[in-house]
Design an enzyme around this catalytic site. Structure first.
Site, PDB file in Angstrom:
ATOM      1  N   PRO A  76       0.826  -1.205   0.000  1.00  0.00           N
ATOM      2  CA  PRO A  76       0.000   0.000   0.000  1.00  0.00           C
ATOM      3  C   PRO A  76       0.862   1.257   0.000  1.00  0.00           C
ATOM      4  O   PRO A  76       1.842   1.351   0.724  1.00  0.00           O
ATOM      5  CB  PRO A  76      -0.800  -0.131   1.302  1.00  0.00           C
ATOM      6  CG  PRO A  76      -0.841  -1.596   1.574  1.00  0.00           C
ATOM      7  CD  PRO A  76       0.480  -2.120   1.099  1.00  0.00           C
ATOM      8  N   GLU A  77       0.491   2.203  -0.847  1.00  0.00           N
ATOM      9  CA  GLU A  77       1.214   3.463  -0.920  1.00  0.00           C
ATOM     10  C   GLU A  77       0.397   4.546  -0.218  1.00  0.00           C
ATOM     11  O   GLU A  77      -0.627   4.267   0.407  1.00  0.00           O
ATOM     12  CB  GLU A  77       1.498   3.812  -2.381  1.00  0.00           C
ATOM     13  CG  GLU A  77       2.367   2.755  -3.076  1.00  0.00           C
ATOM     14  CD  GLU A  77       2.748   3.143  -4.493  1.00  0.00           C
ATOM     15  OE1 GLU A  77       2.732   4.354  -4.804  1.00  0.00           O
ATOM     16  OE2 GLU A  77       3.051   2.241  -5.294  1.00  0.00           O
TER      17      GLU A  77
END
Length: 277
Positions: A2-3
């Site tokens: 996840p960014e």
């Protein structure tokens, strides 16, 4: 992994459920994730009120009413799943940490690979925490602009793609959104970082902010097994211009070769060789 947009989406979802509530119970189903859980964590957290949910780079910050802060990182496959009071949702073997709020809501930190982490510190020591102290500026912050970005990149002889992935340069960016930002800024991922200044740096700073804001508005990317705090999948992948689109038509020019893929530092970069220089 996840960014920033995925983490911000989770933070916003959790804020709606946690802020203003008390942590009535904390269940620790193992002693460690990526790193050992802090000793005495349950006794420190139970009974505390949640004042606000923050974020620094890819870390979620749960601020408590005694001035302490929980630092959570989702890792590769971690997710926080919210269950309504009385829902009767069955436990999962990978629910390693379970929060129960005073209204009966449960929040399960589920992480099959255990690459996530949970730590504990104080607000006074937060900026000096080893996980946060070396982080660069927030790309959605008021001080992030072209001149600031140019100053961070000055003298760097690495490709701009690698420089933007360095969390000491800009906090929270990852492979997906760097590829997208470079596309909209019309900059090649191979361009040397130190040459990105003036109008180029301004275009890039604006593109980074725009891509991240659109991704957050769309709810994240849902790559791999990421889900939002509400349990719904994100869908920003439908808006990608280049990421994962090798060989497809470039959406913004009339090039005939389409989107290319190269490998930089073990990661795929997607770009248009005609548009991006």
């Amino acid at each position: 992994m996840p960014e920033l947009p995925e983490v911000e989406t989770v933070r916003r979802g959790l804020a709606l459920r946690m802020e203003g509530h008390r942590i009535a119970g904390l269940m620790l189903n193992r002693a460690d994730l990526r790193t050992p859980l802090p000793l005495g964590l349950r006794a420190r957290v139970e009974g505390r009120g949640v004042t606000r949910l923050g974020r620094r780079a890819k870390y979620i910050l749960i601020h408590l009413d005694d001035g302490s802060v929980l630092i959570a990182h989702l890792g590769m496959s971690g997710r926080i799943v919210v269950s309504e009071p009385g829902s009767g949702d069955p436990p999962d073997p990978h629910d390693h940490v379970v929060f129960t709020l005073d209204d009966g809501t449960t929040l399960r930190f589920n992480d099959a690979r255990r690459f996530g982490m949970l730590d504990y510190t104080s607000e006074d020591d937060l900026a000096r925490h080893p996980l946060l102290v070396h982080l660069g500026p927030e790309p959605l912050g008021n001080d992030f602009n072209g001149p600031a970005l140019a100053a961070l990149l000055a003298g760097k002889a690495t490709p701009i793609k690698a420089a933007l992935l360095d969390q000491r340069v800009v906090a929270g960016l990852g492979n997906i959104y760097v590829s997208e930002s470079l596309y909209w800024a019309e900059l090649s991922p191979r361009r040397l970082a130190g040459t990105v200044k003036g109008p180029r740096a301004e275009r890039l700073a604006l593109a980074i902010r725009d891509v991240l804001e659109r991704a957050i508005a769309a709810g994240g990317s849902s790559l791999r097994d990421y889900v939002q705090a509400s349990g719904e999948l994100g869908y920003f992948q439908h808006h990608f211009a280049v990421y994962g689109k090798e060989g497809e038509e470039c959406p913004q020019c009339d090039c005939t070769r389409g989107i290319r893929r190269i490998v930089q530092g073990g990661r795929s970069s997607f770009y248009c060789a005609k548009r991006q220089r």
